[in-house]
Motif scaffolding. Structure first.
Motif, short mmCIF file in Angstrom:
data_model
loop_
_atom_site.label_atom_id
_atom_site.label_comp_id
_atom_site.label_asym_id
_atom_site.label_seq_id
_atom_site.Cartn_x
_atom_site.Cartn_y
_atom_site.Cartn_z
N ALA A 246 0.84 -1.20 0.00
CA ALA A 246 0.00 0.00 0.00
C ALA A 246 0.87 1.25 0.00
O ALA A 246 0.60 2.22 -0.72
N ASN B 291 2.55 1.60 -3.49
CA ASN B 291 1.59 2.09 -4.47
C ASN B 291 1.34 3.59 -4.29
O ASN B 291 1.19 4.33 -5.27
N ALA B 292 1.30 4.03 -3.03
CA ALA B 292 1.02 5.44 -2.74
C ALA B 292 2.14 6.34 -3.25
O ALA B 292 1.88 7.39 -3.86
N ALA C 1 2.05 6.41 -7.16
CA ALA C 1 0.92 7.18 -7.65
C ALA C 1 1.16 8.67 -7.42
O ALA C 1 0.85 9.50 -8.28
N ASP D 43 -4.29 11.77 -4.57
CA ASP D 43 -3.91 10.48 -5.18
C ASP D 43 -3.16 9.60 -4.18
O ASP D 43 -3.37 8.39 -4.13
N ASN E 231 -5.67 8.14 -1.76
CA ASN E 231 -6.48 7.07 -2.36
C ASN E 231 -5.70 5.76 -2.44
O ASN E 231 -6.23 4.68 -2.14
N GLU E 232 -4.43 5.84 -2.85
CA GLU E 232 -3.63 4.64 -3.00
C GLU E 232 -3.18 4.06 -1.65
O GLU E 232 -2.86 2.88 -1.56
N SER F 184 -5.05 3.76 0.91
CA SER F 184 -6.25 3.36 1.66
C SER F 184 -6.09 2.00 2.34
O SER F 184 -6.81 1.67 3.27
#
Length: 232
Positions: free
Chosen positions: A45, A48-49, A52, A73, A76-77, A79
């Motif tokens: 996670a 990815n954050a 992004a 963004d 959201n990533e 989360s």
């Protein structure tokens, strides 16, 4: 028969002793796999954050609200992270691919330590991300009202980002240290080296459930991308 019974009792005793040694190792292995899986979930996670966020910051370039939407963004990533796990996000000016933020001013006085540095980095905490979410929601509601022709006044108390020099939050914008609008986004910038490199560095914490490895461990990750050129 007595010898058979004695041998059976002996075998049971050996089995009990073996189980006493093996069972803790078995459960430690199972719990270790469980903890490892949860750690990887959180790290993915986080990974990815940051990626992004870097893509978003690169695409936004020198737009005045670049960091605002980059944080959206990132949020959201991220989360997949639980409440309180994300500690802060650093958006910084990198010198090139793979370059991480530095602690300008000392080990406890710079970007990686969570302190913004003028012309070097902006640091955003969870409360700043909440401000970004509230601002985007307010601006979209205002845009919808304007499109519909209904009377509505923008709530400037919810507007924080954009290196503001007027309004309720003048000179208090979270993105004021390295204003997005000041970033180089032309091919001829930086002595023709091209646009600035923008990096995203995030610090988060993972809590161990079984406490086998302690209470928490710190996770960090970063990604750097050159801003997409907007002009020659």
């Amino acid at each position: 028969m007595s010898r058979v019974r004695a041998k059976a009792r002996s075998n049971r005793g050996v089995a009990i002793v073996e189980a006493a040694f093996i069972t803790p190792v078995f459960f430690a292995l199972i719990l270790g796999l469980f903890e490892g899986g949860l750690y990887m979930k959180d790290y993915l996670a986080l990974s990815n954050a940051v990626r992004a966020g870097a893509r978003s910051a690169s695409a936004a370039g020198a737009d005045g609200q670049a960091d605002l939407y980059t944080l959206i963004d990132v949020n959201n990533e991220a989360s997949g992270l639980g409440a309180g796990q994300l500690k802060y996000v650093v958006i910084y000016k990198a010198t090139g691919p793979g370059d991480g933020p530095t602690d300008v001013g000392g080990p406890s006085g710079g970007c990686k330590s969570g302190i913004a540095v003028t012309d070097v980095c902006n640091v955003y905490y969870p409360e700043d991300i909440n401000k970004a979410i509230a601002q985007v929601k307010e601006e979209r509601a205002q845009a919808a009202a304007d499109a519909a022709g209904t009377g509505r006044t923008l709530d400037t108390d919810k507007i924080w980002f954009g290196c503001l020099i007027s309004g309720p939050h003048a000179n208090a914008s979270p993105d004021r240290f390295w204003c997005p609008g000041s970033r180089a986004d032309a091919r001829s910038d930086n002595n023709k080296a091209g646009p600035d490199y923008v990096g995203i560095w995030i610090k988060a914490e993972h809590g161990w459930v079984t406490k086998m490895f302690g209470s928490t461990t710190t996770m960090t990750d970063q990604s750097v991308i050159q801003i997409e050129p907007r002009s020659e």
